[in-house]
Write an enzyme that holds these catalytic residues in place. Structure first.
Site, PDB file in Angstrom:
ATOM      1  N   SER A  70      29.268  -6.853 -16.001  1.00  0.00           N
ATOM      2  CA  SER A  70      29.655  -5.643 -16.733  1.00  0.00           C
ATOM      3  C   SER A  70      31.144  -5.659 -17.085  1.00  0.00           C
ATOM      4  CB  SER A  70      29.366  -4.395 -15.894  1.00  0.00           C
ATOM      5  OG  SER A  70      28.028  -4.387 -15.471  1.00  0.00           O
TER       6      SER A  70
HETATM    7  N1  SAH Z   1      26.410  -6.106 -11.031  1.00  0.00           N
HETATM    8  C1  SAH Z   1      26.396  -7.372 -11.744  1.00  0.00           C
HETATM    9  C2  SAH Z   1      25.958  -7.278 -13.184  1.00  0.00           C
HETATM   10  C3  SAH Z   1      24.602  -6.782 -13.332  1.00  0.00           C
HETATM   11  S1  SAH Z   1      23.659  -7.371 -14.700  1.00  0.00           S
HETATM   12  C4  SAH Z   1      27.745  -8.059 -11.678  1.00  0.00           C
HETATM   13  O1  SAH Z   1      28.700  -7.469 -11.169  1.00  0.00           O
HETATM   14  O2  SAH Z   1      27.831  -9.205 -12.128  1.00  0.00           O
HETATM   15  C5  SAH Z   1      22.124  -6.706 -14.119  1.00  0.00           C
HETATM   16  C6  SAH Z   1      21.492  -7.523 -13.034  1.00  0.00           C
HETATM   17  O3  SAH Z   1      20.356  -6.775 -12.564  1.00  0.00           O
HETATM   18  C7  SAH Z   1      20.944  -8.852 -13.524  1.00  0.00           C
HETATM   19  O4  SAH Z   1      21.437  -9.882 -12.713  1.00  0.00           O
HETATM   20  C8  SAH Z   1      19.438  -8.692 -13.388  1.00  0.00           C
HETATM   21  O5  SAH Z   1      18.769  -9.888 -13.075  1.00  0.00           O
HETATM   22  C9  SAH Z   1      19.331  -7.695 -12.263  1.00  0.00           C
HETATM   23  N2  SAH Z   1      18.072  -6.963 -12.185  1.00  0.00           N
HETATM   24  C10 SAH Z   1      17.290  -6.532 -13.210  1.00  0.00           C
HETATM   25  N3  SAH Z   1      16.200  -5.902 -12.727  1.00  0.00           N
HETATM   26  C11 SAH Z   1      16.300  -5.927 -11.365  1.00  0.00           C
HETATM   27  C12 SAH Z   1      15.485  -5.433 -10.303  1.00  0.00           C
HETATM   28  N4  SAH Z   1      14.328  -4.802 -10.539  1.00  0.00           N
HETATM   29  N5  SAH Z   1      15.904  -5.626  -9.042  1.00  0.00           N
HETATM   30  C13 SAH Z   1      17.062  -6.283  -8.774  1.00  0.00           C
HETATM   31  N6  SAH Z   1      17.872  -6.781  -9.732  1.00  0.00           N
HETATM   32  C14 SAH Z   1      17.501  -6.593 -11.021  1.00  0.00           C
END
Ligand code: SAH
Length: 226
Positions: A70
């Site tokens: 993000s």
């Molecule tokens: N917080 C992260 C960025 C998040 S991007 C950082 O600091 O880099 C969103 C992330 O959520 C992705 O890696 C995606 O794979 C994950 N995601 C999506 N659906 C999910 C779920 N149901 N449970 C856990 N993770 C999930």
């Protein structure tokens, strides 16, 4: 004070964006300890080699598997909205690169983070270990269900967009704790919401800002283990 080139400029960009959005977010500045955490975490360590030159730009960056780290302003905003305290145990859904988890790790006692893509969970766990964030545990699972074994939490951050707030996450909040989550359909913008569980168990929801997150995906039952 700034160990990494570009980091100081990143903090100025965050402050500028806080100023533009102050009416929506209801604050003129983020807590000094949140900004100190943003200053302390080396963001360049969390982006792929190819994106390093943009590691401190105030925008999202690809981290592989169709996912993104993000924008720094959004990481700082969600952290500030969570209002973390030193003794807290917090849950993050969507570990991704591990960057948001590292920022939280600077501020609280324990971070639990759940990631649905196995390769990202493994890489983030190793990265956080290598950088010395030993108060973060990463689990490969569908975060829709939270992480019940360590519940209840003093705060929960979801960094992927859900069409509705997952009820298991509200259940895993302590009374007085809050959940910060982008709510809305994939492909459109979402409302960043703060969901508070009051001492009497009542739930109050506030809309903060329009945001654009990757979707919270769902694993077929039984397909992902922790
Ligand atoms: N917080 C992260 C960025 C998040 S991007 C950082 O600091 O880099 C969103 C992330 O959520 C992705 O890696 C995606 O794979 C994950 N995601 C999506 N659906 C999910 C779920 N149901 N449970 C856990 N993770 C999930």
């Amino acid at each position: 004070m700034f160990a990494y080139p570009g980091q100081e400029e990143m903090l100025r960009d965050i402050e500028r964006e806080v100023a533009y959005t102050r009416h929506e977010i209801g604050r003129d500045a983020f807590a000094p300890r949140v900004m100190a955490a943003m200053a302390a975490v080396p963001r360049e360590e969390f982006v792929p080699e190819s994106g390093r030159h943009r590691a401190f730009a105030n925008g999202p960056l690809p981290i592989g598997h169709g996912q993104t780290i993000s924008q720094p302003y959004i990481v700082a905003l969600m952290t500030d909205l969570l209002a973390p305290r030193r003794q807290d145990s917090v849950l993050e859904i969507g570990t991704g690169s591990g960057y948001q988890a590292a920022v939280l790790a600077q501020l609280v006692r324990q971070v639990h983070s759940v990631e649905i893509i196995a390769a990202l969970a493994t890489a983030a766990g190793q990265r956080l270990g290598r950088l010395g964030y030993d108060n973060v545990s990463v689990r490969h699972a569908d975060g829709y269900h939270g992480w019940p074994e360590h519940a209840p939490y003093d705060g929960i951050i979801v960094t992927a967009a859900a069409p509705r707030v997952p009820p298991p996450l509200v259940e895993q909040l302590k009374p007085g704790a809050r959940l910060v989550i982008p709510v809305g359909l994939p492909g459109s913008v979402q409302e960043l919401q703060v969901v508070e569980k009051h001492a009497d168990g009542a739930i109050a929801t506030r809309n903060i800002l329009l945001v654009a997150f990757v979707p919270l995906t769902r694993a077929p039952a039984g397909s992902v283990q922790g």
